[in-house]
Design a protein around this motif. Sequence first.
Motif, PDB file in Angstrom:
ATOM      1  N   VAL A 180      10.216  -8.243   8.252  1.00 35.59           N
ATOM      2  CA  VAL A 180      11.151  -7.654   7.083  1.00 35.59           C
ATOM      3  C   VAL A 180      10.005  -7.532   6.128  1.00 35.59           C
ATOM      4  O   VAL A 180       9.055  -8.057   6.244  1.00 35.59           O
ATOM      5  CB  VAL A 180      11.413  -9.956   6.029  1.00 35.59           C
ATOM      6  N   LYS A 181      10.206  -6.974   5.605  1.00 38.05           N
ATOM      7  CA  LYS A 181       9.027  -5.878   5.101  1.00 38.05           C
ATOM      8  C   LYS A 181       7.955  -6.542   3.706  1.00 38.05           C
ATOM      9  O   LYS A 181       7.784  -6.239   3.565  1.00 38.05           O
ATOM     10  CB  LYS A 181       9.833  -4.598   4.102  1.00 38.05           C
ATOM     11  N   GLU A 182       9.275  -7.671   2.233  1.00 40.42           N
ATOM     12  CA  GLU A 182       8.721  -8.384   1.761  1.00 40.42           C
ATOM     13  C   GLU A 182       9.023  -9.460   2.108  1.00 40.42           C
ATOM     14  O   GLU A 182      10.309  -9.778   2.184  1.00 40.42           O
ATOM     15  CB  GLU A 182       8.809  -7.803   0.343  1.00 40.42           C
ATOM     16  N   TYR A 183       8.168 -10.301   1.433  1.00 36.91           N
ATOM     17  CA  TYR A 183       8.603 -12.209   1.560  1.00 36.91           C
ATOM     18  C   TYR A 183       7.534 -12.541   0.097  1.00 36.91           C
ATOM     19  O   TYR A 183       6.857 -12.658   0.413  1.00 36.91           O
ATOM     20  CB  TYR A 183       7.779 -13.057   2.863  1.00 36.91           C
ATOM     21  N   TRP A 184       8.513 -13.043  -0.333  1.00 37.87           N
ATOM     22  CA  TRP A 184       8.512 -13.432  -1.716  1.00 37.87           C
ATOM     23  C   TRP A 184       8.793 -15.162  -1.465  1.00 37.87           C
ATOM     24  O   TRP A 184       9.423 -16.447  -1.278  1.00 37.87           O
ATOM     25  CB  TRP A 184       9.414 -13.082  -2.680  1.00 37.87           C
ATOM     26  N   LEU A 203       4.688 -24.865  -8.610  1.00 36.97           N
ATOM     27  CA  LEU A 203       2.739 -25.059  -8.732  1.00 36.97           C
ATOM     28  C   LEU A 203       3.398 -24.092  -9.891  1.00 36.97           C
ATOM     29  O   LEU A 203       2.654 -23.454 -10.350  1.00 36.97           O
ATOM     30  CB  LEU A 203       2.499 -25.113  -7.988  1.00 36.97           C
ATOM     31  N   ASP A 204       5.411 -23.414 -10.663  1.00 36.87           N
ATOM     32  CA  ASP A 204       5.464 -22.761 -10.508  1.00 36.87           C
ATOM     33  C   ASP A 204       4.772 -21.324 -10.276  1.00 36.87           C
ATOM     34  O   ASP A 204       3.467 -20.365 -11.334  1.00 36.87           O
ATOM     35  CB  ASP A 204       5.360 -22.961 -12.766  1.00 36.87           C
ATOM     36  N   THR A 205       4.803 -20.823  -9.148  1.00 38.19           N
ATOM     37  CA  THR A 205       3.765 -19.879  -8.500  1.00 38.19           C
ATOM     38  C   THR A 205       4.916 -19.467  -7.700  1.00 38.19           C
ATOM     39  O   THR A 205       5.691 -19.688  -7.956  1.00 38.19           O
ATOM     40  CB  THR A 205       2.602 -20.421  -7.554  1.00 38.19           C
ATOM     41  N   ILE A 206       4.557 -17.867  -7.196  1.00 38.13           N
ATOM     42  CA  ILE A 206       5.168 -16.388  -7.240  1.00 38.13           C
ATOM     43  C   ILE A 206       4.050 -15.957  -6.127  1.00 38.13           C
ATOM     44  O   ILE A 206       3.482 -15.382  -6.403  1.00 38.13           O
ATOM     45  CB  ILE A 206       6.288 -15.202  -7.483  1.00 38.13           C
ATOM     46  N   THR A 207       4.522 -15.976  -4.783  1.00 36.53           N
ATOM     47  CA  THR A 207       3.754 -14.657  -4.022  1.00 36.53           C
ATOM     48  C   THR A 207       4.336 -14.309  -3.515  1.00 36.53           C
ATOM     49  O   THR A 207       5.186 -14.479  -2.815  1.00 36.53           O
ATOM     50  CB  THR A 207       2.311 -15.861  -2.727  1.00 36.53           C
ATOM     51  N   VAL A 208       3.543 -12.659  -3.800  1.00 33.83           N
ATOM     52  CA  VAL A 208       4.544 -11.585  -2.498  1.00 33.83           C
ATOM     53  C   VAL A 208       3.409 -11.704  -1.668  1.00 33.83           C
ATOM     54  O   VAL A 208       2.550 -10.386  -1.566  1.00 33.83           O
ATOM     55  CB  VAL A 208       4.956 -10.956  -3.665  1.00 33.83           C
ATOM     56  N   TYR A 209       4.284 -11.325  -0.194  1.00 32.73           N
ATOM     57  CA  TYR A 209       3.493 -10.978   0.987  1.00 32.73           C
ATOM     58  C   TYR A 209       4.697  -9.114   1.312  1.00 32.73           C
ATOM     59  O   TYR A 209       5.717  -9.513   1.071  1.00 32.73           O
ATOM     60  CB  TYR A 209       3.680 -11.917   1.611  1.00 32.73           C
ATOM     61  N   THR A 210       3.780  -8.464   1.778  1.00 31.51           N
ATOM     62  CA  THR A 210       4.348  -7.287   2.258  1.00 31.51           C
ATOM     63  C   THR A 210       3.827  -6.822   3.679  1.00 31.51           C
ATOM     64  O   THR A 210       2.250  -7.324   3.860  1.00 31.51           O
ATOM     65  CB  THR A 210       3.788  -5.895   1.589  1.00 31.51           C
ATOM     66  N   LEU A 211       4.297  -5.990   4.436  1.00 25.00           N
ATOM     67  CA  LEU A 211       4.274  -5.026   6.163  1.00 25.00           C
ATOM     68  C   LEU A 211       2.919  -4.732   5.818  1.00 25.00           C
ATOM     69  O   LEU A 211       3.574  -3.163   4.367  1.00 25.00           O
ATOM     70  CB  LEU A 211       5.269  -4.775   6.592  1.00 25.00           C
ATOM     71  N   MET A 263       1.715  -6.746   9.821  1.00 27.95           N
ATOM     72  CA  MET A 263       1.062  -7.914   9.399  1.00 27.95           C
ATOM     73  C   MET A 263       0.875  -8.297   7.866  1.00 27.95           C
ATOM     74  O   MET A 263       1.369  -7.294   6.769  1.00 27.95           O
ATOM     75  CB  MET A 263      -0.560  -8.052   9.979  1.00 27.95           C
ATOM     76  N   TYR A 264       1.586  -9.408   7.426  1.00 28.65           N
ATOM     77  CA  TYR A 264       1.900  -9.238   6.640  1.00 28.65           C
ATOM     78  C   TYR A 264       0.389  -9.415   5.127  1.00 28.65           C
ATOM     79  O   TYR A 264      -0.448  -9.890   5.518  1.00 28.65           O
ATOM     80  CB  TYR A 264       2.129 -10.834   5.670  1.00 28.65           C
ATOM     81  N   GLU A 265       0.352  -8.619   4.043  1.00 26.34           N
ATOM     82  CA  GLU A 265      -0.681  -8.925   3.773  1.00 26.34           C
ATOM     83  C   GLU A 265      -0.090  -9.445   2.254  1.00 26.34           C
ATOM     84  O   GLU A 265       0.676  -8.997   1.405  1.00 26.34           O
ATOM     85  CB  GLU A 265      -1.839  -7.737   3.806  1.00 26.34           C
ATOM     86  N   GLN A 266      -0.988 -10.343   1.278  1.00 32.83           N
ATOM     87  CA  GLN A 266      -0.340 -10.760   0.124  1.00 32.83           C
ATOM     88  C   GLN A 266      -0.656  -9.225  -0.757  1.00 32.83           C
ATOM     89  O   GLN A 266      -2.009  -8.574  -1.397  1.00 32.83           O
ATOM     90  CB  GLN A 266      -1.788 -11.635  -0.901  1.00 32.83           C
ATOM     91  N   HIS A 267       0.475  -9.338  -1.860  1.00 36.44           N
ATOM     92  CA  HIS A 267       0.443  -8.268  -2.918  1.00 36.44           C
ATOM     93  C   HIS A 267       0.432  -8.562  -4.199  1.00 36.44           C
ATOM     94  O   HIS A 267      -0.050  -7.429  -5.351  1.00 36.44           O
ATOM     95  CB  HIS A 267       1.744  -7.343  -2.326  1.00 36.44           C
ATOM     96  N   ASP A 268       1.318 -10.187  -4.464  1.00 36.49           N
ATOM     97  CA  ASP A 268       0.718 -10.431  -5.802  1.00 36.49           C
ATOM     98  C   ASP A 268       0.382 -11.738  -5.923  1.00 36.49           C
ATOM     99  O   ASP A 268       1.104 -12.071  -4.722  1.00 36.49           O
ATOM    100  CB  ASP A 268       2.033  -9.508  -6.852  1.00 36.49           C
ATOM    101  N   ASN A 269       0.197 -12.743  -6.945  1.00 39.74           N
ATOM    102  CA  ASN A 269       0.565 -13.931  -6.963  1.00 39.74           C
ATOM    103  C   ASN A 269      -0.348 -14.026  -8.212  1.00 39.74           C
ATOM    104  O   ASN A 269      -0.407 -13.428  -8.648  1.00 39.74           O
ATOM    105  CB  ASN A 269      -0.624 -14.350  -5.398  1.00 39.74           C
ATOM    106  N   ARG A 270       0.951 -14.651  -9.031  1.00 38.52           N
ATOM    107  CA  ARG A 270       1.092 -15.159  -9.806  1.00 38.52           C
ATOM    108  C   ARG A 270       1.359 -16.763 -10.323  1.00 38.52           C
ATOM    109  O   ARG A 270       1.926 -17.402  -9.363  1.00 38.52           O
ATOM    110  CB  ARG A 270       1.770 -14.515 -10.757  1.00 38.52           C
TER     111      ARG A 270
END
Length: 191
Positions: A134-138, A144-152, A157-164
């Motif tokens: 799966v190319k992107e996992y949110w 906690l009112d947070t979103i983390t975005v992982y991308t292949l 391997m997943y790496e964190q693309h964004d986190n707010r």
Amino acid sequence: MHLYVKGIHSLEQYWQIRENNDSLLEYIDGFIYMSPSPSTKHQRVSRKLGRAFEEFLDGKTCELFYAPYDIELNSKKMEGTRVVIPDITVICDPSGFTDARYVGVPDLIVEILSPTNQSLDLVTKLNLYMDYGVKEYWIANPMLDTITVYTLNEKGMYEQHDNRRDTGPITSKLFDGFQVDLIDIFKIEKA
């Protein structure tokens, strides 16, 4: 998320159980899990995130699906089949659609955490989606009112693309130009 029945079951047994059951049941590594009913905030986050994706995808070839919609993960690089019901799914390859579900690997999946499903979404599903490609996992956390975005990455391997947290724009690497402000996702409008 809780085990629906104890023990390991075959995919065929899972489908038999599902035939006579209205619960949201997922099948991962032989275990059958039951999803809890979503909270009010969970539903609001799902609706707002989904609306933002729908507006962005309007006129494009990718489609958005909300839970409950079965995703039968199937990939040549993985052995076995798993059936999941993500909160939001974006699919750009139409070849896996059947009348009942999607068979294949979605492009983007969003899971919205509940107090009882955190370990499954943060560990089990993260690794499962990564392994299947799966190319992107949110991961949205309404507690906690947070979103983390992982991308292949190029190694699969997943790496964190964004986190707010609370406010600020969260972006997609997969869909260039897509962003949504967390304040718009997590704020509660008072009547």
